[in-house]
Design a protein around this motif. Structure first.
Motif, PDB file in Angstrom:
ATOM      1  N   LEU A  71      -6.694   8.783  -3.055  1.00  0.00           N
ATOM      2  CA  LEU A  71      -6.115   7.501  -2.159  1.00  0.00           C
ATOM      3  C   LEU A  71      -6.893   6.982  -1.038  1.00  0.00           C
ATOM      4  N   TRP A 114       0.863  -1.243  -0.011  1.00  0.00           N
ATOM      5  CA  TRP A 114       0.065  -0.058  -0.197  1.00  0.00           C
ATOM      6  C   TRP A 114       0.656   1.256   0.035  1.00  0.00           C
ATOM      7  N   CYS A 123       0.780   3.900  -2.991  1.00  0.00           N
ATOM      8  CA  CYS A 123       0.734   5.466  -2.676  1.00  0.00           C
ATOM      9  C   CYS A 123       1.847   6.293  -3.242  1.00  0.00           C
ATOM     10  N   GLU A 168       1.761   9.521  -5.760  1.00  0.00           N
ATOM     11  CA  GLU A 168       2.177  10.901  -5.203  1.00  0.00           C
ATOM     12  C   GLU A 168       3.072  11.560  -5.728  1.00  0.00           C
ATOM     13  N   ARG A 199      -8.752   3.134  -0.620  1.00  0.00           N
ATOM     14  CA  ARG A 199      -8.543   2.078   0.254  1.00  0.00           C
ATOM     15  C   ARG A 199      -9.495   0.948   0.537  1.00  0.00           C
TER      16      ARG A 199
END
Length: 205
Positions: free
Chosen positions: A176, A79, A83, A87, A180
């Motif tokens: 983001l 995860w 991310c 980003e 999840r």
């Protein structure tokens, strides 16, 4: 390379990076030559084609993009890796308007477009698979949602350069969180999007 020639090359690349960051990659070569304070012929001696100039101007950004993907794939936390690459790439979009166009526009004598795009898509698909396997990414997430996110970010960064980075970070944070696992509401079916569509000009009717 002689010192004066090397100096001219550096001035051209600096002028190109500055112009592309503000206006995108469609800036005329003659405009870049004027900005660098050199004749167009001098620019063409160093960079025979527009594609060669763009490729060289964005070489460092390409390297950072590849490194971001490699670091994400090497991260033991799927995860966090997922991310981080989103980003970093969105931050590049927000600070340099030419980056997306340079990476996604096909130039036959510049980067190996198909190879780079395939590598990016394969890497993203692997990150998605890993994040799902650990239960951190929602099951109905589709790799094409990355393209959807980048398209949305492109729209955000069209605004003022003073607010684009902050607006981009805000958008990415929102999205983001929605990616999840644990969000019960089902999504609409994924759109048939591919990375190359991000830089396609809008059709005029």
């Amino acid at each position: 390379m002689r010192a004066d020639a090397r100096h001219n090359r550096e001035r051209i690349l600096r002028a190109a990076r500055e112009a592309y960051a503000v206006r995108g990659i469609d800036v005329p070569v003659t405009t870049i030559a004027r900005r660098a304070g050199v004749a167009a012929a001098t620019l063409y001696r160093h960079f025979p084609t527009r594609a060669a100039l763009i490729n060289e101007a964005f070489a460092e950004q390409f390297a950072h993009c590849v490194a971001a993907l490699d670091e994400a794939l090497a991260d033991p936390d799927p995860w966090r890796g997922f991310c981080s690459v989103i980003e970093k790439v969105c931050a590049m979009q927000a600070t340099d308007r030419g980056f997306t166009g340079a990476f996604l526009t096909q130039f036959p004598d510049a980067i190996d477009y198909d190879s780079e795009r395939t590598r990016a898509e394969d890497g993203i698909a692997e990150l998605v698979r890993r994040a799902k396997d650990t239960g951190q990414l929602r099951e109905d997430f589709d790799p094409t949602d990355i393209t959807l996110l980048l398209l949305a970010n492109c729209g955000v960064v069209e605004g003022s350069q003073q607010v684009s980075p902050a607006a981009s970070r805000r958008l990415v944070t929102y999205l983001l969180q929605s990616f999840r696992a644990g969000h019960a509401e089902p999504l609409a079916p994924p759109a048939p999007l591919e990375l190359h569509q991000i830089h396609q000009p809008a059709r005029r009717h």
